[in-house]
Motif scaffolding. Sequence first.
Motif, mmCIF file in Angstrom:
data_model
loop_
_atom_site.group_PDB
_atom_site.id
_atom_site.type_symbol
_atom_site.label_atom_id
_atom_site.label_comp_id
_atom_site.label_asym_id
_atom_site.label_seq_id
_atom_site.Cartn_x
_atom_site.Cartn_y
_atom_site.Cartn_z
ATOM 1 N N TYR A 151 0.835 -1.202 0.000
ATOM 2 C CA TYR A 151 0.000 0.000 0.000
ATOM 3 C C TYR A 151 0.877 1.263 0.000
ATOM 4 C CZ TYR A 151 -4.675 -2.027 0.755
ATOM 5 O OH TYR A 151 -5.866 -2.674 0.603
ATOM 6 N N PRO A 152 0.296 2.403 -0.338
ATOM 7 C CA PRO A 152 1.068 3.651 -0.363
ATOM 8 C C PRO A 152 1.657 4.054 0.985
ATOM 9 C CG PRO A 152 -0.985 3.908 -1.583
ATOM 10 C CD PRO A 152 -1.071 2.595 -0.866
ATOM 11 N N LYS B 239 7.587 -0.029 8.652
ATOM 12 C CA LYS B 239 6.748 -0.913 9.461
ATOM 13 C C LYS B 239 6.598 -2.307 8.849
ATOM 14 C CE LYS B 239 2.395 0.618 7.328
ATOM 15 N NZ LYS B 239 1.107 1.298 7.557
ATOM 16 N N VAL B 240 6.926 -2.455 7.569
ATOM 17 C CA VAL B 240 6.762 -3.749 6.893
ATOM 18 C C VAL B 240 7.904 -4.669 7.300
ATOM 19 C CG1 VAL B 240 6.583 -4.938 4.685
ATOM 20 C CG2 VAL B 240 5.570 -2.666 4.957
ATOM 21 N N LYS C 185 -1.288 -4.663 -7.504
ATOM 22 C CA LYS C 185 -0.441 -4.963 -6.346
ATOM 23 C C LYS C 185 -0.052 -3.693 -5.598
ATOM 24 C CE LYS C 185 3.439 -7.914 -5.087
ATOM 25 N NZ LYS C 185 4.339 -8.971 -5.614
ATOM 26 N N TYR C 186 0.400 -2.698 -6.335
ATOM 27 C CA TYR C 186 0.777 -1.418 -5.723
ATOM 28 C C TYR C 186 -0.459 -0.524 -5.715
ATOM 29 C CZ TYR C 186 5.398 -3.369 -6.335
ATOM 30 O OH TYR C 186 6.489 -4.204 -6.277
ATOM 31 N N TYR C 187 -1.217 -0.648 -4.638
ATOM 32 C CA TYR C 187 -2.552 -0.071 -4.544
ATOM 33 C C TYR C 187 -2.529 1.435 -4.825
ATOM 34 C CZ TYR C 187 -7.341 0.210 -2.747
ATOM 35 O OH TYR C 187 -8.694 0.380 -2.619
ATOM 36 N N SER D 231 3.199 6.837 -3.809
ATOM 37 C CA SER D 231 4.064 6.791 -2.628
ATOM 38 C C SER D 231 4.342 5.365 -2.153
ATOM 39 C CB SER D 231 3.441 7.596 -1.482
ATOM 40 O OG SER D 231 3.319 8.958 -1.835
ATOM 41 N N ASN D 232 3.952 4.376 -2.936
ATOM 42 C CA ASN D 232 4.226 2.984 -2.545
ATOM 43 C C ASN D 232 5.719 2.700 -2.672
ATOM 44 O OD1 ASN D 232 1.810 3.473 -4.266
ATOM 45 N ND2 ASN D 232 1.126 1.521 -3.428
ATOM 46 N N ASP D 233 6.362 2.312 -1.580
ATOM 47 C CA ASP D 233 7.745 1.860 -1.666
ATOM 48 C C ASP D 233 7.785 0.510 -2.380
ATOM 49 O OD1 ASP D 233 8.177 4.098 -0.175
ATOM 50 O OD2 ASP D 233 8.788 3.046 1.646
ATOM 51 N N VAL D 234 8.855 0.268 -3.115
ATOM 52 C CA VAL D 234 8.962 -0.955 -3.913
ATOM 53 C C VAL D 234 10.080 -1.828 -3.343
ATOM 54 C CG1 VAL D 234 9.338 -1.913 -6.217
ATOM 55 C CG2 VAL D 234 8.149 0.287 -5.947
#
Length: 526
Positions: free
Chosen positions: A258-259, A264-265, A398-400, A411-414
């Motif tokens: 998510y963006p 935290k992941v 996938k990258y919401y 702003s989704n980190d990859v």
Amino acid sequence: MKTTIKKLCITFLAVLSISSCTKVDVAVENELTPANFPTTPQQFVLASGAAYAQLRGSFAQSYWQMQTLSTDEAIMPARAGGWRDGGKYQALHYHNWTADLPQVSDTWTWGFSTISTCNRIIATFASVPDNATKATAVAELKTTRALMFFFMMDLYGNIPVVTTFGSADKPATMARKDVFNFIEKELQAAIPNLSEVVDQTTYGRPTKFTAYAILAKMYLNAQVYTGTDRYNDVVAMCDNIKQSGKYNLEDDYLKMFYPDNGPKVKEFIFAIPYDHALAQGEQFSWYSLHPALQAKYGLAYRLSNPCSTIPSYYAQFNDPNDIRTSLWLIGKQYDFSGNPIIIKTTKKGLDASYTGPDPTTPVDYQLTFTPDLTLVDVPTFEVGGDELGKAKGIRNNKYYPDVTATDRNQSNDVPVFRYADVLLMKAEAILRGATPTGGETALSLVNQLRAKRKAAAWTSVSLDDMLQERARELNWETWRRNDLIRFGKYEQSWGYKTDADVNKRLFPIPSAEIILNSKLQQNPGY
């Protein structure tokens, strides 16, 4: 991730305030010098920032396209004439690219520019007094440089290796095996000085576990790169990560991308931070989603719609209970209230092949993504500009979508390396003959992952099963080409691609680079 960027900006402003004072009675020793800047960890991060900004560059664009559109994972046909772009996406699908393909040149420039930036900053740090903080910063930069050399070696094979800054000498290509050995030694030397801290203070920069992950990936592909397998070393590197206790599988696979993802992941070993305003370059929703979905997701910009997958790739998502299956958009589309998403068109606008007597009759068409990707014009790779054509292809979500974005940048980190991949790499290495460790088998490792993804447990696992599981877990994360080559399946046919030339396992060195540097030797077949 977003707070990390803000902290870097605040540090940057603080440094500027130190150097921009205009009072005439300020002592000279207050100026920034190698003796007083950088000295703190925050200052070293600031001084290293250009390398990480450069790394972000083309990763989610040209690099992603080379690693993904050249496989069965994604296809980017023309729609209503858009995304034709000289046939560059078509060339990636057909495997008929040349040394003049724009992505080949852009990715090469991105990779070696990032390496050069690392070299420049490392050279700058040479005048700073030695201390533990400096040693860590240099190790991080050398690991970043090693990562880029790995990316370039994987794509182009024999590449130049330059570790100094400012030399006018033209570098020659180094044999792929020797590049592999260089990267391995660089990482082994850097590891003792890399941090073991895994939180927002190190997020976006390589830690000790990033280096282990790079080595694991290299060892897994060592047979391809050097002709000698290193499967026991894969297990050792994966165990270094596993036994640290720093990582675990996420409970919610979808929200991991998510963006608002970031430090935290707990699966991210190394991720590239993106921000729609401050760190641009991630545009997956814009690539993949149909414009009629703009209102559903509350987006402020128009979606572009070119990218989808092909039926044979989607067929691997064959467990309806597997949470990973739900990231694909297929069939009739509805908003979050359950209402059909309707496109107002005409009979001719819906289907350009319509030849009836009333082509302008209004039609309410419910957006329906179909697996069919039939080309209506093969030479231009065109699937059609009517509504049926624009809805062809299963879409990846996938990258919401980022509702805070004001344009196509999200702003989704990859992620580059995830803990799930560590489990899969160890399992595959064991399947290929490595000695099991920790009481784990290939089957137990894969079932650990499948249980988290709510997929049915397996009673046995083969290498073909492993490749499919990697497709399910790591889609859209730049590893499909790497996997297909390792499994000997990159020459197979998929979609409209029938080319089986093994020379295409490597991309060509860009034509412009060969012209500029005669010491570079072009890859076979180009």
